[in-house]
Each structure stands twice: as structure tokens, then as C-alpha cells.
Write a protein that holds these residues in place. Structure first.
Motif, PDB file in Angstrom:
ATOM      1  N   ARG A  68      12.324  40.903  35.415  1.00 24.49           N
ATOM      2  CA  ARG A  68      13.019  40.628  36.793  1.00 24.49           C
ATOM      3  C   ARG A  68      12.327  39.978  37.753  1.00 24.49           C
ATOM      4  N   LEU A  69      12.522  39.320  38.110  1.00 27.54           N
ATOM      5  CA  LEU A  69      11.990  39.403  39.730  1.00 27.54           C
ATOM      6  C   LEU A  69      11.816  40.490  40.567  1.00 27.54           C
ATOM      7  N   PRO A  70      12.231  40.842  40.881  1.00 27.80           N
ATOM      8  CA  PRO A  70      12.845  42.559  42.198  1.00 27.80           C
ATOM      9  C   PRO A  70      11.878  43.456  41.531  1.00 27.80           C
ATOM     10  N   ASP A  71      11.345  43.579  39.990  1.00 31.21           N
ATOM     11  CA  ASP A  71      11.382  44.579  39.586  1.00 31.21           C
ATOM     12  C   ASP A  71       9.633  44.289  39.277  1.00 31.21           C
ATOM     13  N   GLN A  72       9.317  42.633  39.153  1.00 25.68           N
ATOM     14  CA  GLN A  72       7.679  41.854  39.068  1.00 25.68           C
ATOM     15  C   GLN A  72       6.847  42.434  39.974  1.00 25.68           C
ATOM     16  N   ILE A  73       7.773  42.388  41.904  1.00 23.85           N
ATOM     17  CA  ILE A  73       7.557  42.561  42.701  1.00 23.85           C
ATOM     18  C   ILE A  73       7.322  43.638  42.841  1.00 23.85           C
ATOM     19  N   LYS A  74       8.393  45.405  42.250  1.00 27.96           N
ATOM     20  CA  LYS A  74       7.730  46.132  42.932  1.00 27.96           C
ATOM     21  C   LYS A  74       6.598  47.068  41.889  1.00 27.96           C
ATOM     22  N   GLY A  75       6.083  45.530  41.080  1.00 27.64           N
ATOM     23  CA  GLY A  75       5.299  46.310  39.985  1.00 27.64           C
ATOM     24  C   GLY A  75       5.215  46.856  39.123  1.00 27.64           C
ATOM     25  N   HIS A  76       6.375  46.675  38.103  1.00 21.24           N
ATOM     26  CA  HIS A  76       6.634  46.775  37.218  1.00 21.24           C
ATOM     27  C   HIS A  76       6.089  46.279  35.952  1.00 21.24           C
ATOM     28  N   ARG A  77       5.917  47.161  35.276  1.00 16.22           N
ATOM     29  CA  ARG A  77       4.949  46.425  33.586  1.00 16.22           C
ATOM     30  C   ARG A  77       5.976  46.967  32.297  1.00 16.22           C
ATOM     31  N   ASP A  78       6.360  45.934  31.310  1.00 12.83           N
ATOM     32  CA  ASP A  78       6.816  46.113  29.830  1.00 12.83           C
ATOM     33  C   ASP A  78       5.377  46.369  29.345  1.00 12.83           C
ATOM     34  N   LEU A  79       5.732  47.019  28.717  1.00 17.55           N
ATOM     35  CA  LEU A  79       4.318  47.625  27.843  1.00 17.55           C
ATOM     36  C   LEU A  79       5.062  47.838  26.090  1.00 17.55           C
ATOM     37  N   ARG A  80       3.821  47.136  25.527  1.00 13.81           N
ATOM     38  CA  ARG A  80       4.723  46.897  24.139  1.00 13.81           C
ATOM     39  C   ARG A  80       3.902  48.047  23.543  1.00 13.81           C
ATOM     40  N   PHE A  81       4.181  48.594  22.452  1.00 19.86           N
ATOM     41  CA  PHE A  81       3.773  49.460  21.749  1.00 19.86           C
ATOM     42  C   PHE A  81       3.911  49.284  20.155  1.00 19.86           C
ATOM     43  N   ARG A  82       3.172  49.489  19.212  1.00 19.84           N
ATOM     44  CA  ARG A  82       3.619  49.235  17.089  1.00 19.84           C
ATOM     45  C   ARG A  82       2.725  49.914  17.224  1.00 19.84           C
ATOM     46  N   CYS A  83       2.958  50.698  15.725  1.00 21.03           N
ATOM     47  CA  CYS A  83       2.075  51.798  15.245  1.00 21.03           C
ATOM     48  C   CYS A  83       1.307  50.526  14.095  1.00 21.03           C
ATOM     49  N   LEU A  84       0.371  51.378  14.221  1.00 21.39           N
ATOM     50  CA  LEU A  84      -0.534  50.513  13.469  1.00 21.39           C
ATOM     51  C   LEU A  84      -0.086  50.626  11.621  1.00 21.39           C
ATOM     52  N   ASP A  85       0.400  51.733  10.947  1.00 20.34           N
ATOM     53  CA  ASP A  85       0.675  52.347   9.873  1.00 20.34           C
ATOM     54  C   ASP A  85       2.049  52.263   9.770  1.00 20.34           C
ATOM     55  N   CYS A  86       2.906  52.085  10.119  1.00 20.94           N
ATOM     56  CA  CYS A  86       4.471  51.754   9.759  1.00 20.94           C
ATOM     57  C   CYS A  86       5.055  50.399  10.428  1.00 20.94           C
ATOM     58  N   GLY A  87       4.497  50.120  10.808  1.00 21.11           N
ATOM     59  CA  GLY A  87       4.979  48.654  12.004  1.00 21.11           C
ATOM     60  C   GLY A  87       5.795  48.957  12.903  1.00 21.11           C
ATOM     61  N   PHE A  88       6.154  50.023  13.264  1.00 19.77           N
ATOM     62  CA  PHE A  88       7.394  50.228  14.515  1.00 19.77           C
ATOM     63  C   PHE A  88       7.002  50.106  16.070  1.00 19.77           C
ATOM     64  N   GLU A  89       7.992  49.567  16.793  1.00 20.78           N
ATOM     65  CA  GLU A  89       7.589  48.974  18.024  1.00 20.78           C
ATOM     66  C   GLU A  89       8.244  49.343  18.793  1.00 20.78           C
ATOM     67  N   ASP A  90       7.916  49.143  19.832  1.00 21.89           N
ATOM     68  CA  ASP A  90       9.021  50.120  20.922  1.00 21.89           C
ATOM     69  C   ASP A  90       8.278  49.251  22.262  1.00 21.89           C
ATOM     70  N   VAL A  91       9.367  48.932  23.550  1.00 18.18           N
ATOM     71  CA  VAL A  91       8.445  48.115  24.867  1.00 18.18           C
ATOM     72  C   VAL A  91       9.034  49.654  25.618  1.00 18.18           C
ATOM     73  N   ILE A  92       8.455  49.872  26.294  1.00 20.57           N
ATOM     74  CA  ILE A  92       8.422  50.879  27.877  1.00 20.57           C
ATOM     75  C   ILE A  92       8.233  50.228  28.973  1.00 20.57           C
ATOM     76  N   ARG A  93       8.650  50.626  29.938  1.00 25.19           N
ATOM     77  CA  ARG A  93       8.498  50.255  31.020  1.00 25.19           C
ATOM     78  C   ARG A  93       7.916  50.940  32.258  1.00 25.19           C
ATOM     79  N   ARG A  94       6.919  50.472  32.674  1.00 26.20           N
ATOM     80  CA  ARG A  94       5.670  51.755  33.731  1.00 26.20           C
ATOM     81  C   ARG A  94       6.435  51.253  35.251  1.00 26.20           C
ATOM     82  N   VAL A  95       6.740  52.145  35.805  1.00 26.14           N
ATOM     83  CA  VAL A  95       6.553  51.934  37.162  1.00 26.14           C
ATOM     84  C   VAL A  95       5.943  52.939  37.610  1.00 26.14           C
ATOM     85  N   PRO A  96       5.226  51.859  38.577  1.00 26.70           N
ATOM     86  CA  PRO A  96       4.692  52.722  39.292  1.00 26.70           C
ATOM     87  C   PRO A  96       5.221  53.934  40.544  1.00 26.70           C
ATOM     88  N   GLU A  97       3.351  55.075  40.917  1.00 26.95           N
ATOM     89  CA  GLU A  97       4.182  55.606  41.478  1.00 26.95           C
ATOM     90  C   GLU A  97       4.442  55.340  42.783  1.00 26.95           C
TER      91      GLU A  97
END
Length: 97
Positions: A68-97
């Protein structure tokens, strides 16, 4: 006139005044210390542990601005993670301090 050659003690005394020689003399102990530290570091996993399978294979595959644009303006980022062994994926939102 006879010329006397310096003895081993004289040569070692001269070398003791040379700063590089002091480092050379300390090198075996330093090498042993570094080998020990390297062995400790090699035991640690490179990647963090996967929250699903627990193996050290959790890797960030993507980082992008938040949806969302308001979150982008605040500097929020979506970080996508993946396990190289089992393939599990998750997205974590990083909020700047």
C-alpha cells in the motif's frame, strides 16, 4: 688481523630489534589462535534456521516496497523468505525504526 664472525646470539640480538622479526616469532601462536577461531566460525550455520523445518537454510529471496502507498511512504518493506531445504515461504513486513 683476524675477522670474527658474529655468533648466533649476536644475530638473534640484532633480530630482536627488528619489528618484523617480533611478528615472525609470534606467528605460530597467532596462527594457532586463528585456526581455532576459524573452526568455531565454520561450526555456525551460514543461514538462520527455518521456522518450519528448523534447518539452517532460511534465506531472503526478495525485498520490495510494501503493497500500500501509505506504507511505502513510511518506508515499510515486504521481505520474502524461502527455506532452501523444505521450500517453506513467508513474507515479513519490515517497519523502519
Amino acid at each position: 688481523m683476524s675477522v670474527s664472525w658474529p655468533g648466533l646470539k649476536d644475530l638473534l640480538a640484532l633480530l630482536d630489534h627488528w619489528p618484523a622479526w617480533k611478528r615472525i616469532v609470534q606467528a605460530p601462536d597467532r596462527i594457532e589462535e586463528l585456526e581455532k577461531r576459524l573452526a568455531e566460525l565454520e561450526e555456525k550455520p551460514i543461514f538462520p534456521s527455518c521456522p518450519h523445518c528448523g534447518r539452517p537454510a532460511w534465506q531472503m529471496t526478495e525485498s520490495k516496497p510494501a503493497g500500500r502507498l501509505p506504507d511505502q511512504i513510511k518506508g515499510h518493506r515486504d521481505l520474502r523468505f524461502r527455506c532452501l531445504d523444505c521450500g517453506f515461504e513467508d513474507v515479513i513486513r519490515r517497519v523502519p525504526e
